[in-house]
Design an enzyme around this catalytic site. Structure first.
Site, PDB file in Angstrom:
ATOM      1  NE  ARG A  18      24.317 -40.127   1.841  1.00 41.13           N
ATOM      2  CZ  ARG A  18      25.290 -41.194   0.778  1.00 41.13           C
ATOM      3  NH1 ARG A  18      25.306 -40.896  -0.668  1.00 41.13           N
ATOM      4  NH2 ARG A  18      25.386 -42.441   0.699  1.00 41.13           N
ATOM      5  CG  HIS A  43      14.856 -16.474  -0.781  1.00 41.65           C
ATOM      6  ND1 HIS A  43      14.056 -16.328  -1.128  1.00 41.65           N
ATOM      7  CD2 HIS A  43      15.044 -16.737   0.361  1.00 41.65           C
ATOM      8  CE1 HIS A  43      13.379 -16.081  -0.781  1.00 41.65           C
ATOM      9  NE2 HIS A  43      13.789 -16.487   0.449  1.00 41.65           N
ATOM     10  CD  GLU A  70      16.331 -14.366  -5.323  1.00 44.28           C
ATOM     11  OE1 GLU A  70      16.596 -13.948  -6.145  1.00 44.28           O
ATOM     12  OE2 GLU A  70      15.709 -15.456  -4.652  1.00 44.28           O
ATOM     13  CG  HIS A 190      10.342 -17.764 -10.014  1.00 37.70           C
ATOM     14  ND1 HIS A 190      10.387 -18.119  -9.208  1.00 37.70           N
ATOM     15  CD2 HIS A 190       8.571 -19.087 -11.215  1.00 37.70           C
ATOM     16  CE1 HIS A 190       9.289 -19.045  -8.534  1.00 37.70           C
ATOM     17  NE2 HIS A 190       9.004 -19.713  -9.686  1.00 37.70           N
ATOM     18  N   GLY A 213      18.713 -19.916 -11.274  1.00 43.27           N
ATOM     19  CA  GLY A 213      19.097 -22.099 -10.114  1.00 43.27           C
ATOM     20  C   GLY A 213      18.369 -22.634 -10.497  1.00 43.27           C
TER      21      GLY A 213
END
Length: 237
Positions: A18, A43, A70, A190, A213
């Site tokens: 946005r 990251h 990362e 992951h 995440g």
């Protein structure tokens, strides 16, 4: 206890969709720590499709737990690490254009490169971690790089967890046993979530930290950020 580092890339993705500053990435990081997160992970990619360079510097001023950055260790990334000096730099082998990190380093092939990079990180006082799969050779050569920790890529585990969780986790157990014998710290990340996290933690000896995440931020849309972080921490107990 295994630490929970919250990757806030997805918060930046939502903001960037946005424009402007809503949601505020810095405030979310502060809140994550207040709600119990043991670290913040980002990251930053060259195209700044989520976390920007400015975000990294803004976050470095406020993160009071462990700041983990990362990235692919190109010149841009290394300059950022040198300036920010986060608690940890996690090296991933993916080039800048890929959607997400989905493979580990071939540590034998890239041994000299990784040795040089990790040596530089240590000169800067930054803890080093490299993204690897469960291939035993890659873990053995990870030790030769001088790295402090490995981060086990858990995509295959998450993918196979619901069909055969024992076989899904077995390579990670073996990898962790070897890493412990070699004196390497163990991180993981992951596609870990509330369904597969506790089992993974129970089966992977010496697990120091998980970086989560996408699943955590997605769950927070339903359960709220504070409650979600506490739920994930409970899975790690």
């Amino acid at each position: 206890m295994t630490k929970l580092s919250v990757n806030i890339n997805k918060v930046a993705t939502l903001r960037n969709a946005r424009g402007g500053d809503v949601p505020n990435v810095v405030q979310v990081a502060i809140d994550c720590e207040r709600f119990g997160a043991d670290g913040i992970t980002v990251h930053p990619r060259p195209d700044e499709r989520h976390i920007t360079r400015k975000d990294v510097f803004d976050l470095a001023k406020v993160v009071t737990t462990e700041f983990n950055i990362e990235g692919y260790p190109d010149e841009r990334f290394m300059e950022l690490i040198q300036e920010v000096r986060p608690a940890q730099a996690t090296l991933v082998p993916d080039p800048p254009h890929v959607l997400t990190s989905n493979a580990g380093w071939d540590t034998k092939t890239h041994l000299k490169k990784l040795q040089d990079i990790i040596g530089q990180l240590h000169e800067w006082g930054v803890r080093s971690s490299i993204f690897v799969d469960t291939n035993i050779v890659n873990i053995e050569y990870a030790k030769e790089t001088g790295v402090d920790r490995i981060e086990l890529y858990t995509g295959p585990y998450a993918e196979n967890f619901h069909t055969d969780k024992e076989n899904a986790v077995n390579p990670y157990t073996k990898a962790a046993i070897l890493a412990n014998e070699l004196g390497l710290g163990i991180n993981a990340g992951h596609d870990l979530d509330t369904k597969n996290l506790a089992f993974f933690k129970a089966k992977v000896p010496g697990l120091l930290e998980v970086s989560i995440g996408h699943a955590l931020i997605s769950d927070a849309l339903y359960w709220g950020l504070e409650n979600t972080i506490q739920l994930y921490k409970r899975e790690l107990q």
